[in-house]
Design an enzyme around this catalytic site. Structure first.
Site, mmCIF file in Angstrom:
data_model
loop_
_atom_site.group_PDB
_atom_site.id
_atom_site.type_symbol
_atom_site.label_atom_id
_atom_site.label_comp_id
_atom_site.label_asym_id
_atom_site.label_seq_id
_atom_site.Cartn_x
_atom_site.Cartn_y
_atom_site.Cartn_z
ATOM 1 N N SER A 1 116.127 5.280 7.472
ATOM 2 C CA SER A 1 114.822 4.624 7.326
ATOM 3 C C SER A 1 114.198 4.854 5.957
ATOM 4 O O SER A 1 113.579 3.955 5.390
ATOM 5 C CB SER A 1 113.870 5.099 8.423
ATOM 6 O OG SER A 1 114.380 4.720 9.680
ATOM 7 N N ARG B 1 117.793 17.191 -0.906
ATOM 8 C CA ARG B 1 116.698 16.747 -0.040
ATOM 9 C C ARG B 1 115.706 17.898 0.093
ATOM 10 O O ARG B 1 116.073 19.004 0.484
ATOM 11 C CB ARG B 1 117.241 16.325 1.322
ATOM 12 C CG ARG B 1 116.144 15.812 2.224
ATOM 13 C CD ARG B 1 116.690 15.052 3.406
ATOM 14 N NE ARG B 1 115.899 15.340 4.596
ATOM 15 C CZ ARG B 1 116.052 14.731 5.756
ATOM 16 N NH1 ARG B 1 116.969 13.796 5.875
ATOM 17 N NH2 ARG B 1 115.314 15.054 6.792
ATOM 18 N N ARG C 1 114.030 20.672 3.781
ATOM 19 C CA ARG C 1 114.590 21.894 4.382
ATOM 20 C C ARG C 1 115.025 22.923 3.338
ATOM 21 O O ARG C 1 115.649 23.916 3.677
ATOM 22 C CB ARG C 1 115.751 21.534 5.323
ATOM 23 C CG ARG C 1 115.276 20.852 6.593
ATOM 24 C CD ARG C 1 116.378 20.730 7.616
ATOM 25 N NE ARG C 1 115.911 20.110 8.849
ATOM 26 C CZ ARG C 1 115.270 20.749 9.821
ATOM 27 N NH1 ARG C 1 115.001 22.040 9.708
ATOM 28 N NH2 ARG C 1 114.888 20.103 10.911
#
Length: 505
Positions: free
Chosen positions: A62, A257, A260
Site C-alpha cells: 500500500s 525501513r 522497526r
C-alpha cells in the site's frame, strides 16, 4: 452551481486473477463493480516489481502503491536505490559509509553492523551487509562485528541458518567479520515501546548480560529445540566473538525501513533516551541507511528523495479543491504517501478520517468502516464544491490478510454496495470516477492446497474509467493513474510527472 467531481477510488488489495480458487474478488457478488466494468472502458495495469520501483518480481504494497499513484511516475524504493548504488559502485564511494570507516581506522576501534539478516526485502536485504563487508575489507578495517537480527516474518519462519551459513562463507572469503550477537526481530526490532524486549537485544549487543553460545548456529538451534521460530530467538552472545560496542567505535545499521529500526537506534544515538538505564557510548559514530526519526543523532547513508508535482500539488497549483478520505488503516496512504511523503495539507485540500473498528482482527467485522466512509463522502459531495476526490476502501486488503475466504468475500460485497452509491452520485453530478487498486491480495487468500495465504500478490489491477467514448491503453502501471486524472480534469501534466494517461488520444 455544483462542481463536477473527478474521483480516484482505490479498492485496496483487489487484483485480477484468472483462477477462482481462493479468489474472493471472483467469488464475491459485486453487481455494481460488474455494471461499471461492462458499461465503461477498462484496462489492467501493473502494481508490482519494476513497474513501481521495486526489484523484479517483488509484490507491491500500500505504501509503495499510493506513492507511485500520487507521484504519477515510477518511484524508486529504498531497496532498489541501494541495489542500484551497489551495482554501479556509488555505494563504495558513499561519504557517510567512508566516514564511518575512517572513524574506526583513526581510533583503531571496531565497526559494528546491525541489521535484519534475510532477503525479505521489506526492512532490509542481507546482500547489503555483504557490500558493507566488502567495503570494510577494501578500507583495511580489522575488527568487524555483525549483530544479526533474525526475521521469520517476511521469509520462512525457520530460515535463519541459511542466511547465517551464507554470511559465514562471506566472512571466510573476505577474511574479516564475525557474528557477535544474534537476536530475534521480536526483541531487536520492536516498534511499540516495549523496552523490556529491546533491553535484551541491547544487552547482547553490548556484551553485557545474555545467554552465550559457541556459534551463531548453535544458539539458533538451541532456540529451535525450545520451540521458538527465528522471530522469537532470545538475544544471545557468540562466545569470544563479541567485544561489545565501546567508546570510539562505529555502528552502521543497514535496515532501510525506519519503523522497526528506530527504537534500537534511540538507545545508542539519542542522548535523551529514557526507556531504561543505559551506559552512553562515548565518541560513537552512528550511521543509518535511511532517516529513522528526528530523535536519533545519526549520519544518513541514503537521504530521502523529495517528490515534487504530486497529484495534490498540481491540484493546488491549479486552484482545485480536493478531498482525501479513508478509514484509519489506510488514512496515511491517501494523505502522506499519496503526497509523496508530505504530511501537510495542500491549499484547497480537506481530509476525512473515519475510525476503523476496534476488533482484534478484521475477519470479525469484514465491512470494517466502509459504510461510514461512504456516508461521509456522500455528505462531502452534497456540498458541491469538490474538484478531486481520493478515496480508499481498506477492506479487501485488511480482511484479505486474514487468509480467510468467506470474510474476504463479505468484505468485497460490502465495498461493492458502497461503491454503487458513491459512483452513481458522482455520475449524477456529471463527474467521473476511476475505479482501481494499489496491489493484489484478496484475489488469492488460499494457497493451492487450501492453506491461508496472507501475503499480497503480484497480479495486475483493474482500471475502470467512467467516461463513455474513450479508449484505454492495453497496459500501464500505477504511475499512469495521476496523468489519467489530470486528463479527466483537463489540467496540463508537468514534465516531472513521467507517467502517461491511460486514455488514448
Amino acid at each position: 452551481m455544483a462542481k463536477k467531481p473527478t474521483a480516484l477510488i482505490i479498492l485496496d488489495g483487489f487484483a485480477n486473477r484468472e483462477s477462482e480458487h481462493g479468489n474472493a474478488v471472483k467469488l464475491a457478488n459485486k453487481p455494481n463493480f460488474d455494471r461499471y466494468y461492462n458499461k465503461y472502458p477498462t484496462t489492467q495495469i501493473e502494481a508490482s516489481g519494476l513497474d513501481v520501483g521495486l526489484p523484479e518480481g517483488q509484490m507491491g504494497n500500500s505504501e509503495v502503491g499510493h506513492m507511485n499513484i500520487g507521484a504519477g511516475r515510477i518511484v524508486y524504493q529504498s531497496l532498489t536505490r541501494i541495489n542500484k548504488s551497489i551495482e554501479d559502485g556509488d555505494f563504495f564511494e558513499n561519504d557517510v559509509l567512508n566516514n564511518a570507516i575512517a572513524h574506526v581506522n583513526s581510533h583503531d576501534s571496531a565497526l559494528h553492523i546491525f541489521g535484519l539478516l534475510s532477503d525479505g526485502g521489506v526492512h532490509s536485504h542481507y546482500k547489503h551487509l555483504f557490500a558493507l563487508l566488502e567495503l570494510a575489507k577494501k578500507q583495511g578495517v580489522e575488527k568487524v562485528y555483525v549483530h544479526a537480527f533474525l526475521d521469520g516474518r517476511d521469509v520462512d519462519q525457520k530460515s535463519a541458518l541459511k542466511y547465517i551459513e551464507e554470511t559465514e562463507a562471506k566472512f571466510n572469503e573476505l577474511g574479516i567479520g564475525q557474528f557477535a550477537s544474534v537476536s530475534g526481530r521480536y526483541y531487536a526490532m520492536d516498534r511499540d515501546k516495549r523496552w523490556e524486549r529491546e533491553e535484551k537485544a541491547y544487552n547482547a549487543i553490548r556484551n553485557f548480560d545474555a545467554p552465550t553460545y559457541a556459534t551463531a548456529k548453535e544458539g539458533v538451534e538451541a532456540s529451535y529445540n525450545e520451540g521458538l521460530t527465528d522471530e522469537f530467538v532470545v538475544p544471545f552472545i557468540v562466545e569470544d566473538q563479541n567485544d561489545g560496542v565501546n567508546d570510539g567505535d562505529a555502528v552502521i545499521f543497514y535496515n532501510f525501513r525506519p519503523d522497526r529500526a528506530a527504537q534500537l537506534s534511540e538507545i545508542f544515538a539519542n542522548r535523551a533516551f529514557e526507556g531504561f538505564k543505559v551506559e552512553q557510548v562515548k565518541d560513537l559514530f552512528y550511521a543509518t541507511f535511511t532517516k529513522y526519526n528526528d530523535n536519533i543523532d545519526a549520519a544518513i547513508v541514503f537521504e530521502k528523495v523529495d517528490l515534487n508535482n504530486t497529484i495534490g500539488e498540481i491540484a493546488q497549483n491549479n486552484n482545485l479543491t480536493q478531498l482525501r478520505i479513508a478509514e484509519t488503516e489506510k488514512y496515511p496512504h491517501v494523505t502522506y504517501f499519496m503526497s509523496g511523503g508530505r504530511n501537510e495539507e495542500f491549499k484547497g485540500e480537506r481530509r476525512r478520517l473515519i475510525d476503523s473498528p476496534k476488533v482484534a482482527t478484521y475477519d470479525l467485522k469484514p465491512e470494517m468502516s466502509a459504510y461510514e466512509v461512504k456516508d461521509a463522502l456522500l455528505e462531502e459531495l452534497n456540498k458541491g464544491d469538490l474538484d478531486l476526490i481520493i478515496l480508499n476502501f481498506a477492506n479487501p486488503d485488511m480482511v484479505g490478510h486474514s487468509g480467510m475466504l468467506e470474510p474476504t468475500i463479505k468484505a468485497i460485497e460490502a465495498v461493492d454496495e458502497c461503491l454503487g452509491e458513491v459512483v452513481d452520485k458522482i455520475l449524477d453530478m456529471d463527474g467521473y470516477a476511476i475505479i482501481t487498486a494499489d496491489h493484489g491480495n484478496s484475489d488469492q487468500v488460499l494457497t493451492d492446497d487450501d492453506q491461508p495465504m496472507t501475503t499480497h500478490t503480484t497480479n495486475p489491477v483493474p482500471v475502470i474509467v467512467t467516461k463513455e467514448g474513450v479508449t484505454l491503453r492495453e497496459t500501464g502501471r500505477l504511475g499512469d493513474l495521476a496523468p489519467t486524472l489530470l486528463d479527466l480534469l483537463n489540467v496540463e501534466q508537468p514534465e516531472d510527472m513521467t507517467g502517461e494517461s491511460l486514455i488514448k488520444h
